[in-house]
Design a protein around this motif. Structure first.
Motif, short mmCIF file in Angstrom:
data_model
loop_
_atom_site.label_atom_id
_atom_site.label_comp_id
_atom_site.label_asym_id
_atom_site.label_seq_id
_atom_site.Cartn_x
_atom_site.Cartn_y
_atom_site.Cartn_z
N ASN A 103 -3.42 11.65 2.59
CA ASN A 103 -2.97 10.99 3.94
C ASN A 103 -3.70 11.11 4.57
O ASN A 103 -4.46 10.19 5.84
N GLY A 106 -7.29 9.70 4.98
CA GLY A 106 -7.28 8.46 5.55
C GLY A 106 -7.04 7.52 6.78
O GLY A 106 -8.44 7.11 7.29
N ILE A 109 -10.43 8.78 8.44
CA ILE A 109 -11.84 7.14 8.27
C ILE A 109 -11.12 6.40 9.04
O ILE A 109 -12.02 5.94 9.38
N ARG A 110 -9.94 5.73 8.88
CA ARG A 110 -9.73 4.50 10.06
C ARG A 110 -10.19 5.07 11.19
O ARG A 110 -10.03 3.82 12.19
N LYS A 115 -15.30 -0.66 9.75
CA LYS A 115 -15.14 -1.33 8.57
C LYS A 115 -16.85 -1.13 8.24
O LYS A 115 -17.48 -1.66 8.91
N ALA A 132 -9.85 6.55 -1.16
CA ALA A 132 -9.57 6.83 0.37
C ALA A 132 -10.44 6.11 1.52
O ALA A 132 -10.29 5.11 2.92
N ASN A 135 -10.89 1.92 -0.43
CA ASN A 135 -9.27 1.26 0.43
C ASN A 135 -9.53 0.98 1.94
O ASN A 135 -9.15 -0.04 1.67
N SER A 136 -10.10 1.72 2.44
CA SER A 136 -10.29 1.87 4.64
C SER A 136 -11.67 0.71 4.26
O SER A 136 -11.87 0.23 5.36
N LYS A 137 -12.16 -0.36 3.00
CA LYS A 137 -13.45 -0.72 3.26
C LYS A 137 -14.66 -0.37 4.48
O LYS A 137 -14.87 -1.56 5.21
N ARG A 138 -14.47 0.95 3.83
CA ARG A 138 -15.74 1.30 3.96
C ARG A 138 -16.97 1.96 2.71
O ARG A 138 -16.33 1.92 1.41
N ALA A 267 -3.51 6.37 15.04
CA ALA A 267 -3.64 5.69 13.52
C ALA A 267 -2.37 5.69 12.46
O ALA A 267 -2.15 4.90 11.92
#
Length: 400
Positions: A103, A106, A109-110, A115, A132, A135-138, A267
């Motif tokens: 978590n 994540g 990352i966000r 992205k 992770a 799912n974060s579009k990286r 975040a």
């Protein structure tokens, strides 16, 4: 406080306890008699002080929202633990919290990338790193470790080239490494940080296994070893692996960068406060870090014996090679000599009653070889049964 539950040979019934490892295995494997040695939690009871603390909390009969850790003694308890375990002096005010290390990764990352940004990590990788990131579009960049004489090391030239070619913004380091069990040396950590510093890459260091260092090995946090770049390093830790508390959903992270802290906290708030602990997490952490050192010492000795036993059994009865793990309770077994596919291997293991994980869970295709990760944090009786089943399957596959 007297510790009374240090019998690691005791076989505990885990079916019907909402255990993902045991009850959940029925959704993963077809054999109802499978011994699950896949997910990274232990089949040992937590230390008695932890059990007592949870019972005391449960006896209140009220399980409302838990206060934020920084409003309690928890930050100082964590700081004291890191000083005792790692000789690492931290400022408790620089701690942040999440429901788990994944978590927290994540959140970072966000909060700290955009992205489409490229994020690099070493393979074989812990599978949730891939989840992770994606799912974060990286964009996930896989940086393969070099395997030589049964040991793993960094490919420095390729690491730097991949960072440069892909304009990498962030790297996820696993220290010690899961699944290979490598504990990175001070020299390796410094060189890793220097490369990231040169390219201004943020470092997320997943140190969740850092208390599970097997006898004869030494772990150091990257931020301690290379303070010149500490403002761009976030270190993630938790008592969950060490004391078998994963179900309590609590982890913490440390960074000296106040901007990183603010962005991650923002975040977290946006994501409906996943940083708030469960009602049992804080008393459990307190009991683990203050009263359970003897239990941990005995655990590490037991794990080392288990690893030595399974290595000897597997390597004397099959051509498989067991990586000489320096940490964790996860053995990484090279079965690349087999002339079968990964699917055929998994089917045979399932039929043979042993539940493990293989290549695809760790970002490897079959071109990299064929590997098994086996969790040996289990009573010797269960370990022996599981390893005997594994050896029987490997011997049969070798004949086919």
């Amino acid at each position: 406080m007297e510790v009374i539950n240090m019998n690691f040979d005791q076989v505990n019934q885990r079916y019907g306890t909402y255990s993902m490892k045991w009850d959940g295995a029925q959704n993963v494997y077809h054999n109802p008699d499978v011994i699950p040695m896949w997910i990274a939690d232990m089949d040992f009871q937590s230390p008695q002080p932890v059990i007592d603390a949870i019972k005391k909390q449960a006896a209140t009969g009220i399980y409302g929202y838990t206060t934020e850790p920084n409003m309690t003694a928890i930050p100082q308890i964590i700081a004291t633990w890191l000083q005792q375990q790692n000789h690492w002096t931290i400022n408790p005010d620089n701690l942040g919290y999440s429901a788990g290390v994944v978590n927290g990764l994540g959140l970072a990352i966000r909060a700290l990338t955009q992205k489409g940004d490229a994020i690099i990590t070493q393979t074989p990788l812990y599978g949730h790193f891939k989840i992770a990131v994606e799912n974060s579009k990286r964009q996930l960049i896989s940086n393969p470790l070099i395997k030589k004489d049964g040991a793993y090391s960094f490919d420095w030239d390729n690491l730097e080239k991949q960072i440069s070619d892909n304009q990498v913004k962030m790297v996820i380091l696993c220290n010690p490494h899961n699944p290979t069990g490598r504990v990175w040396t001070n020299e390796e950590l410094k060189r890793f940080a220097q490369i990231c510093q040169q390219h201004q890459v943020i470092i997320l260091s997943d140190d969740i296994h850092s208390d599970l260092i097997l006898p004869g090995n030494t772990y150091q946090p990257l931020a301690k070893i290379y303070p010149e770049y500490q403002d761009h390093i976030i270190t993630f830790k938790s008592p969950s692996k060490t004391f078998n508390l994963a179900g309590l959903q609590f982890a913490y992270y440390y960074t000296t960068n106040p901007d990183y802290q603010k962005q991650m906290q923002s975040a977290a708030a946006y994501a409906s406060n996943p940083d708030l602990p469960t009602a049992f997490a804080l008393p459990a952490l307190t009991a683990a870090y203050q009263d359970s050192q003897d239990w941990l010492h005995e655990l590490l000795a037991y794990l080392a014996d288990n690893l030595q036993w399974l290595t000897e059994e597997i390597e004397t009865q099959t051509p498989a090679q067991v990586t000489r793990s320096q940490a964790t309770y996860l053995s990484w077994i090279d079965v690349s000599y087999l002339r079968c596919s990964e699917d055929e291997l998994l089917t045979a293991l399932d039929a043979g009653g042993i539940g493990v994980q293989t290549n695809r869970e760790f970002g490897l295709d079959e071109q990299a070889g064929l590997f098994i990760r086996l969790n040996f944090a289990t009573p010797r009786e269960l370990l022996e049964t599981g390893v005997i089943r594994l050896i029987k399957v490997l011997q049969q596959l070798e004949k086919d």
